[in-house]
Design an enzyme around this catalytic site. Structure first.
Site, PDB file in Angstrom:
ATOM      1  N   VAL A 129       0.869  -1.175  -0.058  1.00 37.66           N
ATOM      2  CA  VAL A 129      -0.041  -0.105   0.135  1.00 37.66           C
ATOM      3  C   VAL A 129       0.818   1.267   0.091  1.00 37.66           C
ATOM      4  O   VAL A 129       0.641   2.223  -0.477  1.00 37.66           O
ATOM      5  CB  VAL A 129      -0.990   0.206   1.052  1.00 37.66           C
ATOM      6  CG1 VAL A 129      -1.735   1.265   1.235  1.00 37.66           C
ATOM      7  CG2 VAL A 129      -2.089  -1.118   1.106  1.00 37.66           C
ATOM      8  N   LYS A 181      14.255  -1.595   0.471  1.00 40.61           N
ATOM      9  CA  LYS A 181      13.222  -0.955   0.082  1.00 40.61           C
ATOM     10  C   LYS A 181      13.316   0.544  -0.288  1.00 40.61           C
ATOM     11  O   LYS A 181      13.039   0.828  -1.284  1.00 40.61           O
ATOM     12  CB  LYS A 181      11.963  -1.107   0.923  1.00 40.61           C
ATOM     13  CG  LYS A 181      11.310  -2.505   0.861  1.00 40.61           C
ATOM     14  CD  LYS A 181      10.007  -2.415   1.977  1.00 40.61           C
ATOM     15  CE  LYS A 181       9.301  -3.862   2.119  1.00 40.61           C
ATOM     16  NZ  LYS A 181       8.231  -3.884   3.184  1.00 40.61           N
ATOM     17  N   THR A 209       0.151  -4.727   9.876  1.00 41.86           N
ATOM     18  CA  THR A 209      -0.717  -4.892  11.032  1.00 41.86           C
ATOM     19  C   THR A 209      -1.087  -6.420  10.787  1.00 41.86           C
ATOM     20  O   THR A 209      -2.372  -6.514  10.501  1.00 41.86           O
ATOM     21  CB  THR A 209      -1.869  -3.997  10.876  1.00 41.86           C
ATOM     22  OG1 THR A 209      -2.543  -4.054   9.732  1.00 41.86           O
ATOM     23  CG2 THR A 209      -1.676  -2.698  11.270  1.00 41.86           C
ATOM     24  N   ASN A 249     -13.897  -5.891   3.301  1.00 44.66           N
ATOM     25  CA  ASN A 249     -13.087  -7.057   2.714  1.00 44.66           C
ATOM     26  C   ASN A 249     -13.866  -8.265   3.211  1.00 44.66           C
ATOM     27  O   ASN A 249     -13.739  -9.405   2.664  1.00 44.66           O
ATOM     28  CB  ASN A 249     -11.795  -7.105   3.618  1.00 44.66           C
ATOM     29  CG  ASN A 249     -10.794  -6.246   2.685  1.00 44.66           C
ATOM     30  OD1 ASN A 249     -11.028  -5.757   1.361  1.00 44.66           O
ATOM     31  ND2 ASN A 249      -9.662  -5.696   3.228  1.00 44.66           N
ATOM     32  N   PHE A 274     -33.917  -5.940  10.983  1.00 47.70           N
ATOM     33  CA  PHE A 274     -34.476  -7.316  11.529  1.00 47.70           C
ATOM     34  C   PHE A 274     -34.301  -8.449  10.749  1.00 47.70           C
ATOM     35  O   PHE A 274     -33.716  -8.397   9.660  1.00 47.70           O
ATOM     36  CB  PHE A 274     -36.137  -7.081  11.840  1.00 47.70           C
ATOM     37  CG  PHE A 274     -36.712  -7.996  12.906  1.00 47.70           C
ATOM     38  CD1 PHE A 274     -35.962  -8.793  13.965  1.00 47.70           C
ATOM     39  CD2 PHE A 274     -38.094  -8.491  12.485  1.00 47.70           C
ATOM     40  CE1 PHE A 274     -36.691  -9.464  14.559  1.00 47.70           C
ATOM     41  CE2 PHE A 274     -38.724  -9.180  13.482  1.00 47.70           C
ATOM     42  CZ  PHE A 274     -37.691  -9.944  14.423  1.00 47.70           C
ATOM     43  N   GLY A 331     -37.864 -12.977   6.467  1.00 44.24           N
ATOM     44  CA  GLY A 331     -38.904 -14.019   6.653  1.00 44.24           C
ATOM     45  C   GLY A 331     -39.769 -14.015   5.430  1.00 44.24           C
ATOM     46  O   GLY A 331     -39.262 -13.788   4.423  1.00 44.24           O
ATOM     47  N   CYS A 356     -40.707 -17.098   0.660  1.00 44.36           N
ATOM     48  CA  CYS A 356     -39.772 -17.610   0.009  1.00 44.36           C
ATOM     49  C   CYS A 356     -38.219 -17.899   0.731  1.00 44.36           C
ATOM     50  O   CYS A 356     -37.811 -18.917   0.422  1.00 44.36           O
ATOM     51  CB  CYS A 356     -39.301 -16.603  -1.329  1.00 44.36           C
ATOM     52  SG  CYS A 356     -40.712 -16.481  -2.372  1.00 44.36           S
ATOM     53  N   LYS A 402     -43.154  -8.144   5.963  1.00 47.47           N
ATOM     54  CA  LYS A 402     -42.849  -6.887   5.703  1.00 47.47           C
ATOM     55  C   LYS A 402     -43.710  -5.936   5.508  1.00 47.47           C
ATOM     56  O   LYS A 402     -45.152  -6.453   5.343  1.00 47.47           O
ATOM     57  CB  LYS A 402     -41.856  -6.946   4.332  1.00 47.47           C
ATOM     58  CG  LYS A 402     -42.588  -7.321   3.126  1.00 47.47           C
ATOM     59  CD  LYS A 402     -41.756  -7.382   1.821  1.00 47.47           C
ATOM     60  CE  LYS A 402     -42.401  -7.692   0.542  1.00 47.47           C
ATOM     61  NZ  LYS A 402     -41.561  -7.525  -0.471  1.00 47.47           N
ATOM     62  N   ARG A 426     -46.352 -15.533   6.392  1.00 52.45           N
ATOM     63  CA  ARG A 426     -45.905 -16.755   6.290  1.00 52.45           C
ATOM     64  C   ARG A 426     -44.474 -16.663   6.849  1.00 52.45           C
ATOM     65  O   ARG A 426     -43.633 -15.742   6.238  1.00 52.45           O
ATOM     66  CB  ARG A 426     -45.868 -17.228   5.011  1.00 52.45           C
ATOM     67  CG  ARG A 426     -47.294 -17.972   4.578  1.00 52.45           C
ATOM     68  CD  ARG A 426     -47.231 -18.276   3.073  1.00 52.45           C
ATOM     69  NE  ARG A 426     -47.183 -17.349   2.144  1.00 52.45           N
ATOM     70  CZ  ARG A 426     -47.386 -17.341   0.843  1.00 52.45           C
ATOM     71  NH1 ARG A 426     -47.286 -18.262   0.332  1.00 52.45           N
ATOM     72  NH2 ARG A 426     -47.311 -16.272   0.120  1.00 52.45           N
TER      73      ARG A 426
END
Length: 469
Positions: free
Chosen positions: A36, A60, A111, A239, A287, A290, A293, A349, A356
């Site tokens: 980086v 380097k 890191t 990531n 939430f 549901g 499907c 929803k 269902r």
């Protein structure tokens, strides 16, 4: 927040004068010349900044000082060579000199994973000490920017105090501090720098935001300026999401292969849907899922994989993860000590009367099992024979909800105000019309448990709690 700060033009032309006054570009030091750091150094130089790279690795430093790339990356050597030839780029092992001779310092040290599985911040701590000692000798406002992948809190709780202690200066007053995550892909890093998917700047003071926005203006005129902690976590979330996509696609491949189905043909069609599949839709904390499907078909895929002898740990984890969100909603109510709870929104929803596998029914069932009195309101639901038909559809998937569905006419109220009357806690699972006035009519000490993020900004009240915020 997505914010564009101030007038960030690098050159201002004054009318009627035969010359332009060009505001000088900030000189920049880059600490840590790994992947980086080396890319950032070269690309910042290509924008016309004088840059100084610093690293403890002499090899380097020597490589970059001669304009040679220490890593294999498209166009990187070309930019480094040009920077050196134009006398805009240099490198040193003397961190303090690099900081003293520049206006802005980017920190891109390693890191790695620590022994306990967390983030090893020792390199950041060592660099912060050197930066602090260098700033002790400076009078000008200097901006320090962390660009490593780190847990939230690292910049302000680890790096900032060390710099302040060794410089004798105060962040936000004597020097600026920020977090600026990178989104560079190996192999296309130079191109990604010049055409970024987004530029995120996490800061605590306006001056630092202005300095960094000005640096990035040639490649992104509308950077996203936010808090330091949000900027830190965005990098991790990005990531992890990329990792999730790889695992998901690979699990699709494992499922397809024993059935002789071309997994690439499946996913080629999948990615063409940018309205749902590749979009912000479904990607906001809230939430549980549901409906008719999602739960049914997640179970169906897990069942199919089991019959084929295929292991799909990511897909198999979806239903347990979804249940955790339901458990959390119940836990928020339980911690409130409420004995009477009103629920605004029962269907899975808004805008439908489909019950269902509604996760709200699961919450109601659990609260009733714990002796809590429940009332509810849903503008789309009218009790009738169709409710029983909906339960018949899910009788094998959720047999424990039979009593709740049968009792629904008893606790479902015709008006929201009637439902919340005398309630100790109110669960908001839908953004129903007139929600604000309904909540204003609640008992003064009633707790609001928000599953949908009812407003922005969020209510500032000790009686308010959100499920993921």
């Amino acid at each position: 927040m997505n914010m564009y700060i101030g007038n960030l033009n690098t050159a201002q032309k004054i009318d009627r004068l035969p010359f332009s006054i060009v505001e000088p570009k900030a000189s920049i030091s880059v600490i840590g010349l790994g992947y980086v750091g080396a890319v950032s150094l070269a690309c910042l130089c290509s924008l016309g900044h004088r840059v100084v790279g610093a690293d403890i690795d002499q090899k380097k430093v020597d490589s970059i000082a001669w304009g040679n790339s220490p890593i294999h990356e498209d166009r990187l050597s070309e930019l480094l060579t040009r920077g050196v030839s134009e006398d805009l780029l240099s490198a040193t092992t003397n961190l303090q000199r690099a900081v003293r001779e520049t206006d802005v310092t980017f920190v891109s040290v390693g890191t790695p994973t620590s022994k306990d599985g967390g983030c090893d911040t020792r390199a950041i701590e060592a660099v912060a000490k050197g930066i602090g000692e260098a700033l002790a000798d400076k009078t000008a406002f200097h901006v320090v920017v962390l660009r490593c992948s780190v847990p939230p809190g690292t910049t302000l709780d680890i790096m900032k105090p060390i710099i302040e202690r060794h410089s004798g200066k105060v962040a936000g007053v004597d020097f600026g501090i920020g977090f600026n995550p990178e989104f560079l892909r190996e192999g296309t890093a130079v191109a990604d720098f010049h055409e970024p998917p987004k530029t995120v700047i996490g800061v605590t003071d306006t001056k630092t935001a202005e300095v960094l926005s000005k640096i990035y203006e040639p490649v992104d005129k509308s950077p996203i300026v936010t808090t330091v902690e949000v900027a830190e976590l965005v990098k991790y979330v990005d990531n992890v999401w990329h990792a999730a996509k790889v695992c998901f696609a690979n699990e699709v491949g494992r499922l397809c292969k024993p059935m002789g189905i071309d997994s690439h043909a499946v996913m080629d069609i999948f990615v063409q849907d940018t309205k749902l599949n590749l979009s912000p839709y479904y990607l906001k904390p809230g939430f549980a899922f549901g409906g008719s499907c999602l739960p049914k078909e997640v179970r169906a895929v897990s069942h199919l994989a089991d019959k084929l002898g295929v292991d799909l740990p990511m897909i198999d984890a979806l239903m347990p993860s979804n249940q955790k969100q339901i458990d959390q909603a119940v836990g928020l109510v339980e911690r409130s000590g409420a004995k009477k709870v009103a629920i605004l929104g029962v269907a899975f929803k808004p805008g439908t009367d489909d019950l269902r596998e509604s996760p709200t029914l699961e919450v109601i069932a659990e609260l009733k099992n714990r002796g809590v009195e429940v009332t509810a309101f849903d503008p789309a639901i009218q009790p009738g024979p169709h409710i029983k038909q909906q339960f018949d559809y899910m009788q094998y998937a959720a047999p424990h909800l039979k009593d709740v569905v049968e009792d629904l006419p008893e606790f479902l109220k015709e008006a929201a105000a009637e439902a919340v009357e005398d309630a100790d806690a109110i669960i908001v699972s839908q953004k129903i019309p007139g929600l604000r006035s309904v909540l204003e009519s609640k008992k003064e000490d009633a707790v609001i448990v928000d599953l949908v993020r009812i407003s922005a900004p969020l209510p500032a009240s000790s009686n308010y709690t959100g499920i993921g915020w």
